[in-house]
Design a protein around this motif. Structure first.
Motif: not given
Length: 87
Positions: A41-47, A49-54, A58-59
């Motif tokens: 869930c927080f991987s995008e904020m940690l830099g 890439p997260n394919p399921a970010f969208y 909402e979680l």
């Protein structure tokens, strides 16, 4: 006490006896799965890439309360995210 209640109690006791040695292991597995979920869930904020970010966006309101416990368990004294202040 009816025979059915007695049998139900015996089965419940038997189940507790069998599951007792594995409770710590099951708790550790559940914690590891939750840690992986929080990282996803927080991987995008940690830099990362997260394919399921969208889909995980909402979680965030639901899991932000558990974020503090997670980053302490991961060995980070303060929040690794600039936008999330939990400490």
């Amino acid at each position: 006490m009816t025979l059915f209640d007695l049998l139900k109690k015996v089965i419940q006791t038997y189940d507790e006896i069998l599951s007792q040695p594995h409770r710590a292991e099951l708790a550790r597995e559940i914690r590891d799965e939750e840690d992986l979920f929080m990282l996803l869930c927080f991987s995008e904020m940690l830099g990362i890439p997260n394919p399921a970010f969208y889909y995980t966006l909402e979680l965030y309101p639901l899991i932000i309360e558990r974020f503090h416990e997670w980053h302490i368990r991961m060995g980070m004294e303060k929040s690794p995210l600039d936008g999330v202040r939990c400490c």
